[in-house]
Design a protein around this motif. Structure first.
Motif, mmCIF file in Angstrom:
data_model
loop_
_atom_site.group_PDB
_atom_site.id
_atom_site.type_symbol
_atom_site.label_atom_id
_atom_site.label_comp_id
_atom_site.label_asym_id
_atom_site.label_seq_id
_atom_site.Cartn_x
_atom_site.Cartn_y
_atom_site.Cartn_z
ATOM 1 N N UNK A 13 0.705 -1.179 -0.042
ATOM 2 C CA UNK A 13 0.035 0.094 0.000
ATOM 3 C C UNK A 13 0.872 1.112 -0.047
ATOM 4 N N UNK A 14 0.380 2.308 -0.595
ATOM 5 C CA UNK A 14 1.017 3.721 -0.537
ATOM 6 C C UNK A 14 0.300 4.352 0.693
ATOM 7 N N UNK A 15 1.025 5.596 0.899
ATOM 8 C CA UNK A 15 0.353 6.606 1.959
ATOM 9 C C UNK A 15 -1.062 6.965 1.076
ATOM 10 N N UNK A 16 -1.048 7.127 0.014
ATOM 11 C CA UNK A 16 -2.471 7.546 -0.437
ATOM 12 C C UNK A 16 -3.675 6.569 -0.517
ATOM 13 N N UNK A 17 -2.983 5.132 -0.412
ATOM 14 C CA UNK A 17 -3.720 4.125 -0.252
ATOM 15 C C UNK A 17 -4.537 4.038 1.238
ATOM 16 N N UNK A 18 -3.485 4.390 2.033
ATOM 17 C CA UNK A 18 -3.968 4.238 3.544
ATOM 18 C C UNK A 18 -4.722 5.511 3.858
ATOM 19 N N UNK A 19 -4.831 6.742 3.038
ATOM 20 C CA UNK A 19 -5.499 7.841 3.469
ATOM 21 C C UNK A 19 -7.009 7.525 2.879
ATOM 22 N N UNK A 20 -6.909 7.120 1.676
ATOM 23 C CA UNK A 20 -8.235 6.477 1.058
ATOM 24 C C UNK A 20 -9.150 5.498 1.817
ATOM 25 N N UNK A 21 -8.221 4.690 2.354
ATOM 26 C CA UNK A 21 -9.043 3.684 3.364
ATOM 27 C C UNK A 21 -9.415 4.148 4.562
ATOM 28 N N UNK A 22 -8.735 5.253 5.161
ATOM 29 C CA UNK A 22 -9.111 5.918 6.423
ATOM 30 C C UNK A 22 -10.392 6.947 6.240
ATOM 31 N N UNK A 43 5.704 13.191 13.097
ATOM 32 C CA UNK A 43 4.868 13.564 13.943
ATOM 33 C C UNK A 43 4.853 12.500 14.997
ATOM 34 N N UNK A 44 5.140 12.741 16.281
ATOM 35 C CA UNK A 44 5.296 11.704 17.253
ATOM 36 C C UNK A 44 4.073 11.552 18.050
ATOM 37 N N UNK A 45 3.473 12.807 18.344
ATOM 38 C CA UNK A 45 2.300 12.869 19.213
ATOM 39 C C UNK A 45 1.117 13.101 18.585
ATOM 40 N N UNK A 46 0.228 12.185 18.642
ATOM 41 C CA UNK A 46 -1.014 12.241 17.832
ATOM 42 C C UNK A 46 -2.088 11.611 18.524
ATOM 43 N N UNK A 47 -3.431 11.846 18.343
ATOM 44 C CA UNK A 47 -4.532 11.438 19.238
ATOM 45 C C UNK A 47 -4.651 9.792 19.209
ATOM 46 N N UNK A 48 -5.171 9.345 20.242
ATOM 47 C CA UNK A 48 -5.397 7.828 20.061
ATOM 48 C C UNK A 48 -6.354 7.667 19.026
ATOM 49 N N UNK A 49 -7.279 8.444 18.690
ATOM 50 C CA UNK A 49 -8.236 8.012 17.616
ATOM 51 C C UNK A 49 -7.700 7.954 16.523
ATOM 52 N N UNK A 50 -6.548 8.676 16.180
ATOM 53 C CA UNK A 50 -5.789 8.758 14.902
ATOM 54 C C UNK A 50 -5.089 7.568 14.712
ATOM 55 N N UNK A 51 -4.394 7.016 15.870
ATOM 56 C CA UNK A 51 -3.702 5.492 15.819
ATOM 57 C C UNK A 51 -4.749 4.600 15.668
ATOM 58 N N UNK A 52 -5.891 4.591 16.102
ATOM 59 C CA UNK A 52 -6.851 3.551 15.906
ATOM 60 C C UNK A 52 -7.128 3.721 14.571
ATOM 61 N N UNK A 53 -7.436 4.901 13.768
ATOM 62 C CA UNK A 53 -7.935 4.789 12.290
ATOM 63 C C UNK A 53 -6.858 4.232 11.687
ATOM 64 N N UNK A 54 -5.487 4.564 11.768
ATOM 65 C CA UNK A 54 -4.449 3.986 11.014
ATOM 66 C C UNK A 54 -4.375 2.346 11.165
ATOM 67 N N UNK A 55 -4.566 2.059 12.462
ATOM 68 C CA UNK A 55 -4.387 0.349 12.943
ATOM 69 C C UNK A 55 -5.639 -0.129 12.119
#
Length: 90
Positions: A13-22, A43-55
């Motif tokens: 996957x690319x970052x664009x694929x990841x973005x589109x999936x999110x 970017x090391x500090x970001x919201x837990x919701x963002x982490x969960x979306x990526x995961x």
């Protein structure tokens, strides 16, 4: 290479694929700029919701994404030292 980049590579996957999936799975997606900073490790500090979306988008757990050294600063020094001694992390 960050763990997110490794996961992207493994899944072809690319970052664009990841973005589109999110965007598909979330009513409030992450911006492309933020996702880029997270993926590259700038970017090391970001919201837990963002982490969960990526995961969720990558179908991985937070443990697959987080670098142990990135969140050790959240704990008291004596706890970090004990982790460092036990696991050789710091």
């Amino acid at each position: 290479m960050t763990r997110i980049q490794e996961a992207l590579f493994k899944k072809r996957m690319t970052q664009s694929d990841l973005y589109n999936r999110i965007v598909e799975i979330s009513e409030t997606p992450v911006t492309r700029a933020m996702l880029s900073r997270i993926c590259t490790g700038r970017q090391k500090n970001y919201h837990t919701n963002t982490l969960l979306k990526i995961c969720f988008a990558l179908e991985v757990s937070p443990n697959d994404i987080l670098e142990p050294k990135e969140y050790l600063h959240l704990f008291k020094d004596d706890f970090v030292q004990s982790l460092s001694n036990e696991f050789g992390v710091a």
